[in-house]
Design a protein around this motif. Structure first.
Motif, PDB file in Angstrom:
ATOM      1  N   GLU A   1       0.849  -1.044  -0.156  1.00 33.03           N
ATOM      2  CA  GLU A   1       0.208  -0.064  -0.079  1.00 33.03           C
ATOM      3  C   GLU A   1       0.775   1.314   0.001  1.00 33.03           C
ATOM      4  OE1 GLU A   1      -4.153  -1.584   2.216  1.00 33.03           O
ATOM      5  OE2 GLU A   1      -2.630  -0.233   3.574  1.00 33.03           O
ATOM      6  N   VAL A   2       0.267   2.332  -0.421  1.00 32.46           N
ATOM      7  CA  VAL A   2       0.958   3.633  -0.481  1.00 32.46           C
ATOM      8  C   VAL A   2       0.256   4.542   0.440  1.00 32.46           C
ATOM      9  CG1 VAL A   2       1.699   5.646  -1.765  1.00 32.46           C
ATOM     10  CG2 VAL A   2       1.868   3.364  -2.866  1.00 32.46           C
ATOM     11  N   LEU A   3       1.025   5.096   1.333  1.00 30.18           N
ATOM     12  CA  LEU A   3       0.653   6.171   2.222  1.00 30.18           C
ATOM     13  C   LEU A   3       1.085   7.459   1.902  1.00 30.18           C
ATOM     14  CD1 LEU A   3       0.442   3.428   3.762  1.00 30.18           C
ATOM     15  CD2 LEU A   3       0.632   4.681   5.805  1.00 30.18           C
ATOM     16  N   THR A   4       0.376   8.467   1.723  1.00 32.11           N
ATOM     17  CA  THR A   4       0.952   9.674   1.551  1.00 32.11           C
ATOM     18  C   THR A   4       0.753  10.757   2.650  1.00 32.11           C
ATOM     19  OG1 THR A   4       0.685   9.616  -0.837  1.00 32.11           O
ATOM     20  CG2 THR A   4       0.632  11.815  -0.243  1.00 32.11           C
ATOM     21  N   PHE A   5       1.540  11.412   3.035  1.00 30.13           N
ATOM     22  CA  PHE A   5       1.464  12.465   4.190  1.00 30.13           C
ATOM     23  C   PHE A   5       1.837  13.895   3.606  1.00 30.13           C
ATOM     24  CE2 PHE A   5       2.759   8.607   5.956  1.00 30.13           C
ATOM     25  CZ  PHE A   5       1.891   8.253   7.100  1.00 30.13           C
ATOM     26  N   VAL A   6       0.834  14.953   3.867  1.00 31.35           N
ATOM     27  CA  VAL A   6       0.781  16.060   3.552  1.00 31.35           C
ATOM     28  C   VAL A   6       0.781  17.047   4.740  1.00 31.35           C
ATOM     29  CG1 VAL A   6       0.047  17.910   2.035  1.00 31.35           C
ATOM     30  CG2 VAL A   6      -0.159  15.714   1.313  1.00 31.35           C
ATOM     31  N   ASN A   7       1.742  18.038   4.591  1.00 35.28           N
ATOM     32  CA  ASN A   7       1.879  18.974   5.751  1.00 35.28           C
ATOM     33  C   ASN A   7       1.542  20.579   5.206  1.00 35.28           C
ATOM     34  OD1 ASN A   7       1.823  20.511   8.412  1.00 35.28           O
ATOM     35  ND2 ASN A   7       4.025  20.340   8.373  1.00 35.28           N
ATOM     36  N   ALA A   8       0.493  21.226   5.608  1.00 37.39           N
ATOM     37  CA  ALA A   8       0.163  22.354   5.074  1.00 37.39           C
ATOM     38  C   ALA A   8       0.339  23.641   5.817  1.00 37.39           C
ATOM     39  CB  ALA A   8      -0.801  22.334   4.025  1.00 37.39           C
TER      40      ALA A   8
ATOM     41  N   PHE B   1      -3.472  12.017  -4.152  1.00 37.66           N
ATOM     42  CA  PHE B   1      -4.730  11.047  -4.173  1.00 37.66           C
ATOM     43  C   PHE B   1      -4.454   9.660  -4.921  1.00 37.66           C
ATOM     44  CE2 PHE B   1      -7.043  14.529  -2.047  1.00 37.66           C
ATOM     45  CZ  PHE B   1      -7.974  13.790  -1.129  1.00 37.66           C
ATOM     46  N   ASP B   2      -3.107   9.745  -5.434  1.00 33.91           N
ATOM     47  CA  ASP B   2      -2.502   8.585  -6.023  1.00 33.91           C
ATOM     48  C   ASP B   2      -2.179   7.647  -4.998  1.00 33.91           C
ATOM     49  OD1 ASP B   2      -3.435   9.359  -8.332  1.00 33.91           O
ATOM     50  OD2 ASP B   2      -1.747  10.179  -8.788  1.00 33.91           O
ATOM     51  N   SER B   3      -3.041   7.174  -3.931  1.00 32.49           N
ATOM     52  CA  SER B   3      -2.442   6.566  -3.012  1.00 32.49           C
ATOM     53  C   SER B   3      -3.451   5.639  -2.314  1.00 32.49           C
ATOM     54  CB  SER B   3      -2.289   7.673  -1.517  1.00 32.49           C
ATOM     55  OG  SER B   3      -1.352   8.459  -2.179  1.00 32.49           O
ATOM     56  N   SER B   4      -3.129   4.597  -1.374  1.00 35.10           N
ATOM     57  CA  SER B   4      -3.921   3.829  -0.595  1.00 35.10           C
ATOM     58  C   SER B   4      -4.688   4.652   0.487  1.00 35.10           C
ATOM     59  CB  SER B   4      -3.474   2.431  -0.180  1.00 35.10           C
ATOM     60  OG  SER B   4      -2.599   2.071  -1.342  1.00 35.10           O
ATOM     61  N   HIS B   5      -3.928   5.396   1.212  1.00 36.17           N
ATOM     62  CA  HIS B   5      -4.166   6.059   2.340  1.00 36.17           C
ATOM     63  C   HIS B   5      -3.375   7.642   2.182  1.00 36.17           C
ATOM     64  CE1 HIS B   5      -5.335   2.251   4.216  1.00 36.17           C
ATOM     65  NE2 HIS B   5      -4.253   1.787   3.735  1.00 36.17           N
ATOM     66  N   VAL B   6      -4.356   8.486   2.587  1.00 33.32           N
ATOM     67  CA  VAL B   6      -3.593   9.953   2.423  1.00 33.32           C
ATOM     68  C   VAL B   6      -4.432  10.630   3.638  1.00 33.32           C
ATOM     69  CG1 VAL B   6      -5.816  11.096   1.194  1.00 33.32           C
ATOM     70  CG2 VAL B   6      -3.345  11.978   1.080  1.00 33.32           C
ATOM     71  N   PHE B   7      -3.384  11.306   4.065  1.00 34.03           N
ATOM     72  CA  PHE B   7      -3.320  12.224   5.590  1.00 34.03           C
ATOM     73  C   PHE B   7      -2.817  13.575   5.134  1.00 34.03           C
ATOM     74  CE2 PHE B   7      -1.991   7.804   6.408  1.00 34.03           C
ATOM     75  CZ  PHE B   7      -3.037   7.459   7.187  1.00 34.03           C
ATOM     76  N   ILE B   8      -3.705  14.443   5.348  1.00 30.63           N
ATOM     77  CA  ILE B   8      -3.497  16.096   5.170  1.00 30.63           C
ATOM     78  C   ILE B   8      -3.491  16.693   6.516  1.00 30.63           C
ATOM     79  CG2 ILE B   8      -4.096  18.375   4.010  1.00 30.63           C
ATOM     80  CD1 ILE B   8      -5.036  16.395   1.720  1.00 30.63           C
ATOM     81  N   ILE B   9      -2.412  17.138   7.024  1.00 31.61           N
ATOM     82  CA  ILE B   9      -2.304  17.884   8.273  1.00 31.61           C
ATOM     83  C   ILE B   9      -1.965  19.192   8.180  1.00 31.61           C
ATOM     84  CG2 ILE B   9      -1.990  15.569   9.431  1.00 31.61           C
ATOM     85  CD1 ILE B   9       0.941  16.467   9.683  1.00 31.61           C
TER      86      ILE B   9
ATOM     87  N   ASP C   1      -5.908  24.009  13.281  1.00 31.88           N
ATOM     88  CA  ASP C   1      -5.130  22.695  13.313  1.00 31.88           C
ATOM     89  C   ASP C   1      -5.827  21.578  13.012  1.00 31.88           C
ATOM     90  OD1 ASP C   1      -2.844  24.722  14.025  1.00 31.88           O
ATOM     91  OD2 ASP C   1      -4.209  24.943  15.415  1.00 31.88           O
ATOM     92  N   ARG C   2      -5.514  20.879  11.785  1.00 37.30           N
ATOM     93  CA  ARG C   2      -6.381  19.789  11.506  1.00 37.30           C
ATOM     94  C   ARG C   2      -5.725  18.461  11.126  1.00 37.30           C
ATOM     95  NH1 ARG C   2     -11.460  22.993  11.173  1.00 37.30           N
ATOM     96  NH2 ARG C   2     -12.587  21.066  10.607  1.00 37.30           N
ATOM     97  N   ILE C   3      -6.406  17.522  11.209  1.00 33.46           N
ATOM     98  CA  ILE C   3      -5.841  16.474  10.759  1.00 33.46           C
ATOM     99  C   ILE C   3      -7.137  15.464   9.934  1.00 33.46           C
ATOM    100  CG2 ILE C   3      -5.104  13.731  11.430  1.00 33.46           C
ATOM    101  CD1 ILE C   3      -4.070  15.121  13.829  1.00 33.46           C
ATOM    102  N   LEU C   4      -7.076  15.279   8.494  1.00 29.76           N
ATOM    103  CA  LEU C   4      -7.797  14.857   7.716  1.00 29.76           C
ATOM    104  C   LEU C   4      -7.151  13.779   6.942  1.00 29.76           C
ATOM    105  CD1 LEU C   4      -8.220  18.395   7.096  1.00 29.76           C
ATOM    106  CD2 LEU C   4     -10.359  17.192   6.631  1.00 29.76           C
ATOM    107  N   PHE C   5      -7.920  12.763   6.643  1.00 27.02           N
ATOM    108  CA  PHE C   5      -7.402  11.635   5.986  1.00 27.02           C
ATOM    109  C   PHE C   5      -8.619  10.768   5.274  1.00 27.02           C
ATOM    110  CE2 PHE C   5      -9.276  10.269   9.927  1.00 27.02           C
ATOM    111  CZ  PHE C   5      -9.828   8.903   9.501  1.00 27.02           C
ATOM    112  N   ALA C   6      -8.002   9.922   4.377  1.00 24.57           N
ATOM    113  CA  ALA C   6      -8.912   9.054   3.572  1.00 24.57           C
ATOM    114  C   ALA C   6      -8.081   7.703   3.452  1.00 24.57           C
ATOM    115  CB  ALA C   6      -9.488   9.476   2.346  1.00 24.57           C
ATOM    116  N   SER C   7      -8.888   6.537   3.238  1.00 23.00           N
ATOM    117  CA  SER C   7      -8.520   5.265   3.109  1.00 23.00           C
ATOM    118  C   SER C   7      -9.235   4.626   1.997  1.00 23.00           C
ATOM    119  CB  SER C   7      -8.476   4.276   4.058  1.00 23.00           C
ATOM    120  OG  SER C   7      -7.618   4.884   5.180  1.00 23.00           O
ATOM    121  N   HIS C   8      -8.524   3.852   1.021  1.00 19.04           N
ATOM    122  CA  HIS C   8      -9.197   3.174   0.182  1.00 19.04           C
ATOM    123  C   HIS C   8     -10.279   2.260   0.369  1.00 19.04           C
ATOM    124  CE1 HIS C   8      -7.404  -1.115   0.157  1.00 19.04           C
ATOM    125  NE2 HIS C   8      -6.579  -0.223   0.931  1.00 19.04           N
ATOM    126  N   THR C   9     -10.454   1.434   1.655  1.00 16.62           N
ATOM    127  CA  THR C   9     -11.498   0.683   2.127  1.00 16.62           C
ATOM    128  C   THR C   9     -12.402   1.371   2.804  1.00 16.62           C
ATOM    129  OG1 THR C   9      -9.794   0.684   4.269  1.00 16.62           O
ATOM    130  CG2 THR C   9      -9.670  -1.126   2.452  1.00 16.62           C
TER     131      THR C   9
END
Length: 446
Positions: free
Chosen positions: A162-169, A207-215, A301-309
């Motif tokens: 699986e591919v996990l993508t983390f973004v900090n903005a 979003f070309d990922s199995s799981h993405v986390f945007i914080i 200050d937020r933590i948002l995420f999504a998973s393919h499942t």
């Protein structure tokens, strides 16, 4: 195949990252980890497999624009790694030394992101990471920016990649700039891309990922000032039901949720129950409780995420109205702990953290490029934009870097020659630090 525990946190240090001495890191991370380990909702003594740690406003703007963040980043990296390893060892039921290794670190001006992995559970399971950074301000300047890490993980014994993508903005500030924040997020979708080593391969978007986390400090505020009595962190003798009701009323004023519900931003992402803690901004520096009267408060200050499942109903407009995320099947990614750390007082923001549990994979993908990916954005959101061309991105980054230095260096010089002041804590040392930073960067890149 087993679940994967991820500890993720975001903190705007209010330009005080250089003052984050060891005791500050302890109050930020270790009590959080200890409380998490003792949380009745969790298995006792849980040690997360991954840590994703994001900061914004790491140091004063002029030093950050001048490119002088490396010393602070290096010191923080060493301290975080040492603290995570020693604390994990203390929680280990086998009482054997534990070690967390730095998987990736990426920064841009005052925004930084670290990924650490527990060697005991992650050794031999991590693929090659990719990083990306993007200036979001005018002309590509980085005083508002985003950074990202793309991390492939083998979840099974043989496959299950699986591919996990983390973004900090760090997005645009001030109440009036709501549409600009939305536009900056769209810019992240199109321009925070990961370039693979194969020059013929297409770049990856977040979003070309199995799981993405945007914080990060996304800077979405409440739409109006709530009653003063609502703005409190809560004590043991507080009426919990009343406190949650008041916070639920404030969540209804949250502009991020409103924009998301109406399909303008953050499509296909979800988050935890915001009523679990008070708005994180704008707090009074030096105080555990209290808010500045100069700004409308908000959960900036937020933590948002999504998973393919994840089931689609978690991303419906109705789901954004409720403070408690509806439950899903066993394959759903779960938030098992979500809170803030009001005890930290060196910034006008409070850190936010979450422990997120990824379920065991139900697939056997033999390689990262064959791993499952997230579905298209749900209605009423518009389709995600196509990636920006490599040539445009290169020009944007070059222009942004040039503007950063053209403003940052003279600013540092003015501060140095002016002798500094109590607010910046700088003087001639800032000018010397600038010269040292330029020399060190040259050595580093040689």
């Amino acid at each position: 195949m087993s679940p994967l525990n991820i500890f993720i946190t975001t903190w705007n240090t209010g330009l005080q990252g250089s003052k984050a001495q060891s005791q500050d890191l302890t109050s930020w991370l270790l009590p959080v980890l200890q409380n998490t380990a003792n949380d009745p909702e969790l298995p006792q003594g849980i040690i997360p497999d991954l840590y994703a740690i994001g900061v914004q406003e790491l140091l004063p703007v002029h030093l950050a624009l001048a490119g002088l963040s490396r010393p602070v980043l290096s010191i923080l990296t060493e301290r975080i790694q040492s603290l995570l390893s020693s604390h994990a060892t203390s929680l280990s039921s086998e009482k054997i030394p534990e070690k967390f290794k730095l998987v990736s670190r990426v920064s841009h001006v005052g925004v930084a992101l670290w990924i650490f992995a527990r060697e005991k559970t992650m050794e031999g399971r991590l693929g090659k990471t990719l990083t990306s950074s993007l200036g979001l301000w005018y002309g590509g300047m980085g005083n508002k920016s985003a950074v990202g890490v793309r991390l492939p993980i083998r979840r099974g014994k043989e496959g299950g990649w699986e591919v996990l993508t983390f973004v900090n903005a760090h997005l645009e500030a001030h109440d009036k700039n709501l549409s600009r924040r939305n536009a900056q997020y769209e810019n992240i979708l199109s321009s925070l891309v990961f370039q693979p080593s194969d020059p013929l391969a297409e770049p990856y978007q977040i979003f070309d990922s199995s799981h993405v986390f945007i914080i990060g400090d996304l800077n979405y505020r409440l739409s109006s000032q709530p009653p003063t009595g609502y703005l409190r962190d809560g004590k043991k003798n507080d009426d919990v039901l009343t406190l949650e009701k008041q916070r639920f009323e404030m969540v209804d004023l949250d502009t991020l949720r409103k924009e998301q519900r109406e399909g303008r931003v953050f499509g296909g992402l979800r988050e935890g129950d915001l009523t679990r803690f008070a708005p994180t901004y704008k707090r009074i520096v030096g105080q555990v409780e209290g808010y500045s009267k100069k700004r409308i408060p908000g959960w900036t200050d937020r933590i948002l995420f999504a998973s393919h499942t994840d089931p689609s109903h978690l991303f419906s407009p109705q789901a954004y109205l409720t403070p408690t995320i509806p439950s899903g099947p066993e394959s759903t990614t779960k938030i098992i702990h979500f809170s803030s750390t009001p005890e930290l007082t060196i910034s006008d923001h409070k850190p936010v953290h979450a422990v997120i549990l990824l379920p065991p994979p139900e697939h056997s993908s033999p390689a990262p490029h064959l791993s499952p990916v997230l579905p298209p954005v749900p209605s009423p959101h518009s389709p995600r934009p196509a990636p920006t061309s490599k040539e445009v991105l290169l020009a944007w980054k070059l222009m942004g870097s040039l503007l950063d230095r053209l403003i940052g260096w003279p600013w540092c010089l003015l501060v140095a020659l002016g002798g500094g002041n109590d607010k910046t804590g700088l003087g001639v040392s800032a000018f010397l630090a600038m010269i040292w930073g330029v020399w060190w960067s040259g050595v580093w890149s040689a």
